[in-house]
Enzyme design. Structure first.
Site, PDB file in Angstrom:
ATOM      1  CE1 TYR A 125      -3.590   2.698   0.898  1.00  0.00           C
ATOM      2  CE2 TYR A 125      -1.822   3.577   2.257  1.00  0.00           C
ATOM      3  CZ  TYR A 125      -3.054   3.741   1.641  1.00  0.00           C
ATOM      4  OH  TYR A 125      -3.723   4.918   1.754  1.00  0.00           O
ATOM      5  CD  GLU A 213      -5.918   4.644  -1.053  1.00  0.00           C
ATOM      6  OE1 GLU A 213      -5.926   4.768   0.173  1.00  0.00           O
ATOM      7  OE2 GLU A 213      -6.934   4.337  -1.717  1.00  0.00           O
TER       8      GLU A 213
END
Length: 405
Positions: A125, A213
């Site tokens: 992530y 993101e």
């Protein structure tokens, strides 16, 4: 301004950020042809169909009334066509959309990157956003990438790393290397991750992102680092510098009332309460919402008409607020600085008279330049408008209106 995954990936490619390749499609037939192109160009055995909506959790979300997920894998052109047919036009409900869901108008058919080779594949992530408390951008990253990153952050916060970047110096090479090291990478994957993080940060700055993101950030079996998914939010205030980005706006993904408010240069955010509010100035709007809550109501919206309120903007504000059936009263709270209170009062009267019968109580609180004159205009108008000078008076009137409703 939010962008779709397929739009964000095309922008990242301009900054040499490797992405999972794909083709955006509007129909099942286009999806079928996209699979054939991807199979021919990349040799992928499978392809992934991804619903394109402005919300996360698509992989776990389902099309309303079916078991069809918002992200699904197909092994043939026929599979891809059927999946696209099940998704397109349906309402996808995810943890972020709520029960209302979002209608899917487009899908992304993407290459398969999960094939196994000599080395294991891994998911990470990574995101970039502004940390207002420190006045710096922060890169947040974790070895635990994938669909459950929210649970990772909640249950094991120690697995979330942060790297702050000073705005005057930008991302330093040692910081990019530190991120790759903390992700447990080595060799060619380490080098590729350093390049990826550096280019991604350049994209974040160059595109004036508010948030960028990547989840998952993927290490392939041949040591490449690629963005499999991407959420990108552009700072609205920067769009005058980026007309190409402004053209990517998808208003079908936005609240219709917020879109309409934008046409009148009104700053509007819909909430879930029962008292509509119309205010000039963001700070005063926040204080007004506090007053509404203290008086026993719940704000139905945030609406800032700015410093030049007139009959047209007041009428537009009325119409937008009254589209919400939950609204039981409207509180107009104006501080007369740039705009005189008597001018606002005249605008309220004109707007009220030009509309059909308004069935909810209207409370107008005026303070500042010509407040007394404005109150007199309202009191003598013969309209069902209640006026106030003090916030406490306005709060009492709101309380009575909510209680009576």
């Amino acid at each position: 301004m939010n962008l779709h995954e397929y739009q964000a990936k095309e922008l990242l490619k301009k900054y040499n950020v490797p992405v999972q390749e794909g083709i955006a499609c509007n129909t099942p037939g286009e999806a079928e042809e996209a699979y054939r192109q991807i199979h021919t160009q990349y040799g992928s055995k499978f392809a992934v169909v991804k619903a394109q909506i402005h919300a996360g959790g698509r992989g776990k979300g389902k099309i309303k009334g079916t078991e069809q997920r918002g992200v699904a894998v197909g092994k043939s052109a026929e599979d891809i066509k059927n999946i696209a047919q099940n998704i397109l036009g349906g309402t996808l409900i995810t943890i972020q959309t709520g029960e209302a869901g979002k209608v899917v108008n487009k899908v992304l058919v993407a290459q398969d990157v999960y094939y196994e080779g000599a080395n294991p594949v891994k998911e990470f992530y990574l995101s970039v956003l502004l940390d207002r408390s420190k006045g710096m951008n922060v890169i947040m990253y974790s070895t635990e990438g994938g669909m459950d990153i929210e649970e990772v952050a909640h249950n094991t916060p120690d697995k979330i790393f942060k790297e702050w970047v000073h705005p005057s110096g930008g991302l330093q090479p040692f910081q990019a290397r530190k991120i790759a090291f903390n992700l447990g990478l080595s060799g060619e994957a380490f080098k590729n991750c350093v390049k990826f993080v550096t280019n991604l940060y350049n994209a974040y700055i160059g595109l004036d992102c508010a948030m960028l993101e990547i989840n998952p950030l993927f290490k392939t079996s041949d040591e490449k680092i690629i963005a499999v998914d991407c959420k990108m939010n552009i700072d609205d205030n920067s769009l005058t510098r980026h007309p190409d980005l402004a053209a990517m706006r998808d208003i079908s993904e936005e609240d219709p009332t917020e879109v309409e408010a934008g046409k009148y240069n009104l700053n509007f955010v819909k909430l879930d309460g029962n008292v509509g509010c119309m205010v000039n100035g963001a700070g005063l709007a926040m204080a007004t919402m506090d007053i509404i809550k203290l008086s026993g109501g719940e704000p139905a919206n945030f609406l800032d008409v700015g410093g030049t309120a007139n009959a047209q903007t007041v009428e537009a504000g009325f119409r937008i607020i009254l589209k919400d059936p939950k609204v039981k009263a409207i509180l107009i709270n104006i501080f007369g600085g740039l705009v005189r209170c008597d001018r606002v009062a005249a605008g309220v009267i004109e707007a009220y008279q030009s509309m059909e019968e308004i069935k909810v109580p209207i409370i107008v609180r005026l303070q500042g330049t010509n407040a007394a004159e404005g109150k007199k205009l309202l009191d003598e108008s013969g309209l069902k408008v209640q006026s106030a000078i003090l916030l406490s008076e306005a709060a009492d009137l709101v309380n009575k209106a909510v209680t009576a409703a």
